[in-house]
Design a protein around this motif. Structure first.
Motif, PDB file in Angstrom:
ATOM      1  N   ASP A  30      -9.817   4.227   5.269  1.00  0.00           N
ATOM      2  CA  ASP A  30      -9.213   5.401   5.898  1.00  0.00           C
ATOM      3  C   ASP A  30      -7.760   5.475   5.434  1.00  0.00           C
ATOM      4  O   ASP A  30      -6.989   4.541   5.665  1.00  0.00           O
ATOM      5  CB  ASP A  30      -9.297   5.248   7.424  1.00  0.00           C
ATOM      6  CG  ASP A  30      -8.621   6.404   8.162  1.00  0.00           C
ATOM      7  OD1 ASP A  30      -8.329   7.441   7.527  1.00  0.00           O
ATOM      8  OD2 ASP A  30      -8.384   6.255   9.371  1.00  0.00           O
ATOM      9  N   SER A  31      -7.407   6.544   4.787  1.00  0.00           N
ATOM     10  CA  SER A  31      -6.037   6.659   4.252  1.00  0.00           C
ATOM     11  C   SER A  31      -5.002   6.670   5.375  1.00  0.00           C
ATOM     12  O   SER A  31      -3.822   6.433   5.137  1.00  0.00           O
ATOM     13  CB  SER A  31      -5.916   7.923   3.404  1.00  0.00           C
ATOM     14  OG  SER A  31      -6.161   9.059   4.206  1.00  0.00           O
TER      15      SER A  31
ATOM     16  N   SER B 264      -6.467  -0.613   6.173  1.00  0.00           N
ATOM     17  CA  SER B 264      -7.929  -0.539   6.064  1.00  0.00           C
ATOM     18  C   SER B 264      -8.346  -0.872   4.635  1.00  0.00           C
ATOM     19  O   SER B 264      -7.643  -0.586   3.678  1.00  0.00           O
ATOM     20  CB  SER B 264      -8.444   0.832   6.517  1.00  0.00           C
ATOM     21  OG  SER B 264      -8.341   1.784   5.497  1.00  0.00           O
ATOM     22  N   ALA B 265      -9.510  -1.509   4.511  1.00  0.00           N
ATOM     23  CA  ALA B 265      -9.925  -2.085   3.235  1.00  0.00           C
ATOM     24  C   ALA B 265     -10.787  -1.113   2.428  1.00  0.00           C
ATOM     25  O   ALA B 265     -11.551  -0.341   2.999  1.00  0.00           O
ATOM     26  CB  ALA B 265     -10.714  -3.369   3.494  1.00  0.00           C
ATOM     27  N   GLY B 266     -10.653  -1.193   1.109  1.00  0.00           N
ATOM     28  CA  GLY B 266     -11.370  -0.275   0.230  1.00  0.00           C
ATOM     29  C   GLY B 266     -12.762  -0.740  -0.167  1.00  0.00           C
ATOM     30  O   GLY B 266     -13.496   0.001  -0.821  1.00  0.00           O
TER      31      GLY B 266
ATOM     32  N   VAL C  42       0.850  -1.186   0.000  1.00  0.00           N
ATOM     33  CA  VAL C  42       0.000   0.000   0.000  1.00  0.00           C
ATOM     34  C   VAL C  42       0.891   1.243   0.000  1.00  0.00           C
ATOM     35  O   VAL C  42       1.761   1.385   0.846  1.00  0.00           O
ATOM     36  CB  VAL C  42      -0.900   0.010   1.252  1.00  0.00           C
ATOM     37  CG1 VAL C  42      -1.716   1.287   1.321  1.00  0.00           C
ATOM     38  CG2 VAL C  42      -1.805  -1.211   1.250  1.00  0.00           C
ATOM     39  N   VAL C  43       0.706   2.101  -0.976  1.00  0.00           N
ATOM     40  CA  VAL C  43       1.471   3.349  -1.005  1.00  0.00           C
ATOM     41  C   VAL C  43       0.503   4.524  -1.031  1.00  0.00           C
ATOM     42  O   VAL C  43      -0.641   4.395  -1.454  1.00  0.00           O
ATOM     43  CB  VAL C  43       2.411   3.432  -2.238  1.00  0.00           C
ATOM     44  CG1 VAL C  43       3.495   2.380  -2.159  1.00  0.00           C
ATOM     45  CG2 VAL C  43       1.625   3.290  -3.535  1.00  0.00           C
ATOM     46  N   SER C  44       0.971   5.654  -0.547  1.00  0.00           N
ATOM     47  CA  SER C  44       0.090   6.829  -0.599  1.00  0.00           C
ATOM     48  C   SER C  44       0.756   7.898  -1.458  1.00  0.00           C
ATOM     49  O   SER C  44       1.965   7.878  -1.680  1.00  0.00           O
ATOM     50  CB  SER C  44      -0.169   7.347   0.809  1.00  0.00           C
ATOM     51  OG  SER C  44       1.051   7.681   1.424  1.00  0.00           O
TER      52      SER C  44
ATOM     53  N   ARG D  82      -8.045   1.471  12.231  1.00  0.00           N
ATOM     54  CA  ARG D  82      -7.410   1.372  13.546  1.00  0.00           C
ATOM     55  C   ARG D  82      -6.666   2.653  13.916  1.00  0.00           C
ATOM     56  O   ARG D  82      -6.000   2.698  14.952  1.00  0.00           O
ATOM     57  CB  ARG D  82      -6.436   0.181  13.567  1.00  0.00           C
ATOM     58  CG  ARG D  82      -7.121  -1.168  13.449  1.00  0.00           C
ATOM     59  CD  ARG D  82      -6.145  -2.338  13.515  1.00  0.00           C
ATOM     60  NE  ARG D  82      -5.264  -2.377  12.358  1.00  0.00           N
ATOM     61  CZ  ARG D  82      -3.945  -2.144  12.401  1.00  0.00           C
ATOM     62  NH1 ARG D  82      -3.352  -1.839  13.536  1.00  0.00           N
ATOM     63  NH2 ARG D  82      -3.222  -2.196  11.304  1.00  0.00           N
ATOM     64  N   TYR D  83      -6.773   3.687  13.087  1.00  0.00           N
ATOM     65  CA  TYR D  83      -6.067   4.944  13.379  1.00  0.00           C
ATOM     66  C   TYR D  83      -6.575   5.522  14.702  1.00  0.00           C
ATOM     67  O   TYR D  83      -7.789   5.733  14.874  1.00  0.00           O
ATOM     68  CB  TYR D  83      -6.289   5.943  12.246  1.00  0.00           C
ATOM     69  CG  TYR D  83      -5.614   7.281  12.473  1.00  0.00           C
ATOM     70  CD1 TYR D  83      -4.241   7.432  12.287  1.00  0.00           C
ATOM     71  CD2 TYR D  83      -6.351   8.386  12.883  1.00  0.00           C
ATOM     72  CE1 TYR D  83      -3.628   8.663  12.495  1.00  0.00           C
ATOM     73  CE2 TYR D  83      -5.745   9.619  13.093  1.00  0.00           C
ATOM     74  CZ  TYR D  83      -4.379   9.739  12.904  1.00  0.00           C
ATOM     75  OH  TYR D  83      -3.771  10.951  13.123  1.00  0.00           O
ATOM     76  N   GLY D  84      -5.657   5.732  15.636  1.00  0.00           N
ATOM     77  CA  GLY D  84      -6.056   6.264  16.941  1.00  0.00           C
ATOM     78  C   GLY D  84      -6.417   5.207  17.964  1.00  0.00           C
ATOM     79  O   GLY D  84      -6.789   5.533  19.084  1.00  0.00           O
TER      80      GLY D  84
END
Lengths: 95, 461
Positions: free
Chosen positions: B209-210, B215-217, A61-63, B175-177
């Motif tokens: 969530d970027s 996290s899944a799309g 995964v890259v952003s 899971r952010y945070g």
């Protein structure tokens, strides 16, 4: 699998975890018991089985390389036990 | 509604101990805002609904302790994604929930702060690690709660307190945070009074969530649409390995009765085998502590958290910070994980466990070619007595034997009220393939509509 006091002390050092003598005593016994239970895995033939690190289907995964606001220094340092100007303050690493 | 919940908290919290912190000021402010949204016609179904958040999820400017001395004074400068999403829907946050320290435990007795009691019998544990979340929802202190589940930490306490608790597919909820325990296993999910509420909270928290690269799309469905009341022809498997040796007989009986009910409601029920189940406990207690030992390396007394300053040098300060900041179970798992990752043991323990993890996943994949869902007990026993298992870590680990394989495989599962044994709750676990939360909710909802278990409330003595 029995582990020794010395191994417990070695692992504690790797983990940078201070232990009392009583902790070492208790952990030697408990970790030996727990590790003994893990021996069940040696019964499983896994010769052609790849390891699973995570269960999701995502790979690499890259952003996008985009700038975005981040925490200002004051907020980032708000929980610091010791600070000086805009920096975390630590004891000397090399003495 | 907020005032009613806060009043209930004032009445029974001294007996229950579910809250690490009551955020009454914030709650009343949010409730006023919700009143405004309601009168303007801008409300969602969750607007103004009081929720309790497990104390390992960050809420900006409200302390997040993980029930640990290490984070006793930690005040996060940002919100977890789930908090942002719920705030967007007008959540009223009434407090932070007690838990096993860093989510490591099955009884909430590992909280460094205090013990939480089971509302059905105050001498018993509420389960863990999301014990505060489950106890508070069961006791009507909150309308719903968020928990996190690494090896059963939502489902086992949901079962012990007779509420609904869903662990979504790995990657379904950001899971952010969330304070990290074992990053390849952790998932956030709802604990609610019934299955419909569970679907409503999922609608709010699920999605890409970027800020969480795992996290899944996949698009998020409207989870309330699957509550159709029809499971005719659905194929449900009963894995025989989950009726483990040593399981309490009346727990097995209660679940067998619940399964007949599902059959009566039109499901096609068959026995099935997942032979690698017996290895799940060992796989979990190698992988989770290994990941934990890496994640918890960040607590060094420099950036935030407890900091020991009196040592002779930097290393002594770091070792003493960790010695005094972490409780016994956290230390045990750091030691176990460090051992499994150390030179000479890495292949024999960590890599071996990862390979057996592959076998466990494959068995689930195969079974889900023939079945839409699996049904099992959530736990091998009813809630045990406070203090009963605290001196024997292995016995404590065994109380998660039915829930651990689900995190190892990364599939979703719910625990819903499935009956009672000797007056104490029995949870029924429903498992499905990745991203089939709708199948789980559909079955759970049909069962709930045909039974009264979820409507029963504890009388707190």
């Amino acid at each position: 699998m029995k582990i020794s006091h010395q191994e417990v002390l070695h692992i504690a050092r790797l983990a940078r975890l201070g232990l009392t003598e009583e902790d070492v005593e208790r952990l030697t016994e408990q970790l030996s018991d727990i590790l003994e239970n893990f021996e069940i895995l040696q019964q499983v033939d896994t010769s052609d089985i790849p390891p699973t690190a995570q269960s999701g289907a995502l790979l690499n995964v890259v952003s996008e390389d985009e700038t975005a606001p981040s925490l200002p220094p004051g907020k980032a340092l708000a929980n610091a036990p010791q600070k000086e100007d805009d920096f975390f303050r630590v004891r000397a690493v090399l003495e | 509604m907020t005032e009613a919940c806060l009043e209930r908290v004032r009445q029974i919290e001294p007996k229950l101990g579910a809250f690490v912190r009551v955020t009454d000021e914030l709650a009343l402010k949010q409730a006023q805002k919700a009143d405004g949204l309601l009168s303007e016609g801008k409300a969602s179904l969750l607007t103004g609904i009081p929720a309790l958040i497990k104390d390992n999820m960050c809420i900006q400017d409200i302390p997040t302790t993980c029930s640990s001395r290490m984070l006793e004074n930690f005040v996060p400068p940002y919100n977890a994604t789930v908090i942002e999403k719920l705030n967007d829907r007008g959540m009223v946050t009434i407090g932070k929930a007690n838990m096993d320290e860093f989510a490591m435990g099955s009884s909430t007795e590992n909280s460094a702060l205090f013990v939480t009691h089971n509302p059905w019998d105050l001498s018993r544990v509420p389960g863990g690690s999301s014990g505060g979340s489950a106890a508070a929802v069961a006791a009507d202190e909150a309308i719903y709660a968020l928990g996190s589940d690494t090896g059963g930490s939502i489902r086992q306490p949901a079962g012990f307190c007779s509420v609904s608790g869903l662990k979504p597919t790995y990657g379904r909820v950001s899971r952010y945070g969330l304070v990290a325990f074992a990053s390849s296993l952790d998932q956030i999910g709802p604990l609610t009074k019934d299955v419909t509420d569970c679907a409503l909270v999922m609608n709010a928290i699920a999605g890409y969530d970027s800020r969480d690269s795992t996290s899944a799309g996949q698009p998020v469905p409207d989870y309330t649409k699957c509550l159709t009341g029809d499971i005719k022809g659905l194929r449900i498997g009963i894995p025989r390995e989950y009726f483990v040796e040593g399981m309490q007989a009346d727990v097995a009986t209660a679940i067998r009765v619940a399964i007949s009910k599902l059959e009566e409601l039109g499901a096609q029920v068959d026995e099935v085998s997942l032979p690698s189940t017996e290895y799940a406990l060992a796989v979990y207690y190698i992988i989770a502590p290994s990941e934990a030992s890496a994640n918890l390396a960040r607590y060094d007394g420099v950036k935030y958290g407890f900091s020991y300053q009196e040592g002779q040098n930097m290393w002594e300060n770091m070792e003493k910070t960790r010695q005094h900041g972490f409780g016994p179970e956290v230390k045990r798992r750091i030691m176990l994980g460090t051992y499994a990752l150390s030179a000479g043991y890495y292949d024999a323990y960590y890599v071996k466990a990862q390979k057996v993890r592959t076998l466990i996943r494959r068995e689930f994949d195969e079974v889900f070619e023939k079945f839409d869902a699996l049904v099992t007990p959530t736990s091998p026993s009813v809630p045990f007595k406070i203090g009963e298992k605290t001196n024997d870590p292995l016995q404590m680990y065994l109380s998660d034997v039915c829930t651990l394989p689900i995190n190892i495989a990364g599939v979703p599962a719910i625990s819903i009220p499935g009956g009672f044994a000797g007056g104490l709750p029995v949870g029924m676990q429903i498992i499905a393939k990745p991203f089939a939360e709708e199948t789980i909710l559909k079955i759970a909802h049909v069962f709930q509509e045909a039974t009264e278990w979820h409507k029963m409330r504890p009388e707190i003595q």
